[in-house]
Design an enzyme around this catalytic site. Structure first.
Site, PDB file in Angstrom:
ATOM      1  N   GLN A  23      70.171  85.482  55.478  1.00  0.00           N
ATOM      2  CA  GLN A  23      69.472  84.282  55.746  1.00  0.00           C
ATOM      3  C   GLN A  23      68.392  84.304  54.599  1.00  0.00           C
ATOM      4  O   GLN A  23      67.342  84.864  54.994  1.00  0.00           O
ATOM      5  CB  GLN A  23      68.952  84.403  57.215  1.00  0.00           C
ATOM      6  CG  GLN A  23      67.986  83.251  57.427  1.00  0.00           C
ATOM      7  CD  GLN A  23      67.456  83.032  58.957  1.00  0.00           C
ATOM      8  OE1 GLN A  23      67.759  83.813  59.604  1.00  0.00           O
ATOM      9  NE2 GLN A  23      66.848  81.771  59.119  1.00  0.00           N
ATOM     10  N   PHE A  24      68.762  83.655  53.531  1.00  0.00           N
ATOM     11  CA  PHE A  24      67.607  83.691  52.443  1.00  0.00           C
ATOM     12  C   PHE A  24      66.514  83.005  52.852  1.00  0.00           C
ATOM     13  O   PHE A  24      65.395  83.212  52.107  1.00  0.00           O
ATOM     14  CB  PHE A  24      68.237  82.909  51.255  1.00  0.00           C
ATOM     15  CG  PHE A  24      68.337  81.540  51.388  1.00  0.00           C
ATOM     16  CD1 PHE A  24      67.369  80.842  50.476  1.00  0.00           C
ATOM     17  CD2 PHE A  24      69.308  80.778  51.847  1.00  0.00           C
ATOM     18  CE1 PHE A  24      67.441  79.249  50.565  1.00  0.00           C
ATOM     19  CE2 PHE A  24      69.329  79.226  51.856  1.00  0.00           C
ATOM     20  CZ  PHE A  24      68.503  78.863  51.603  1.00  0.00           C
ATOM     21  N   THR A  25      66.411  82.183  53.835  1.00  0.00           N
ATOM     22  CA  THR A  25      65.268  81.450  54.190  1.00  0.00           C
ATOM     23  C   THR A  25      63.972  82.379  54.641  1.00  0.00           C
ATOM     24  O   THR A  25      63.005  81.629  54.831  1.00  0.00           O
ATOM     25  CB  THR A  25      65.469  80.432  55.279  1.00  0.00           C
ATOM     26  OG1 THR A  25      65.987  81.114  56.684  1.00  0.00           O
ATOM     27  CG2 THR A  25      66.463  79.317  54.641  1.00  0.00           C
TER      28      THR A  25
END
Length: 149
Positions: A78-80
């Site tokens: 989850q790069f966010t």
């Protein structure tokens, strides 16, 4: 490297309607890779997550680790988690690692967790995923390998 850790009764991740990872009693880990992360971040975070004493003992006290309960691990990229919302209304992801580097470090993190001989399931890196879970407690923790928080 950042992680949102949720103690779960069960969790699964789907891609295009197909289940690609599923666990029972254990931890769901949403993992973000930062642009300055390296093998030391992997080692620190994997060891920390596997050994966190956040499962109840016989007295109802959070005193047992994933290893102690022979729990399962579902790791979802989850790069966010590196989204910076301090300016404007659209998050900036400039602190996230580029996809090619992030994927390599994500896979190394997954392998580091597998070295503990626990069941480890994953999502699909870079895919649009649907994550379902039953949070137990709820117990949700934030970790950052750079100890920002």
């Amino acid at each position: 490297m950042r992680a949102v850790i949720q103690r779960v009764k069960n969790a699964k991740v789907e891609v295009e309607g197909k289940t690609v990872g599923k666990i029972e009693n254990g931890l769901l880990v949403l993992l973000g890779v930062g642009k300055d992360d390296n093998k030391e971040d992997i080692k620190y975070l994997a060891e920390k997550i596997i050994n966190l004493r956040i499962f109840d003992d016989e007295n109802g006290k959070m005193n047992l680790s994933l290893l102690d309960i022979n729990g399962e691990l579902l790791i979802v990229s989850q790069f966010t988690l590196y989204g910076d919302c301090r300016k404007g209304r659209r998050p900036s992801y400039s602190e996230s690692a580029p996809p090619d580097i992030a994927k390599k470090l994500y896979e190394e993190f997954v392998n580091a967790c597998k070295n503990y001989n626990l069941k480890v399931e994953t999502g699909e890196f870079g895919a649009h995923m649907q994550v379902s879970l039953v949070n137990d407690g709820p117990v949700t923790l934030l970790l950052d390998s750079k100890k920002v928080f």
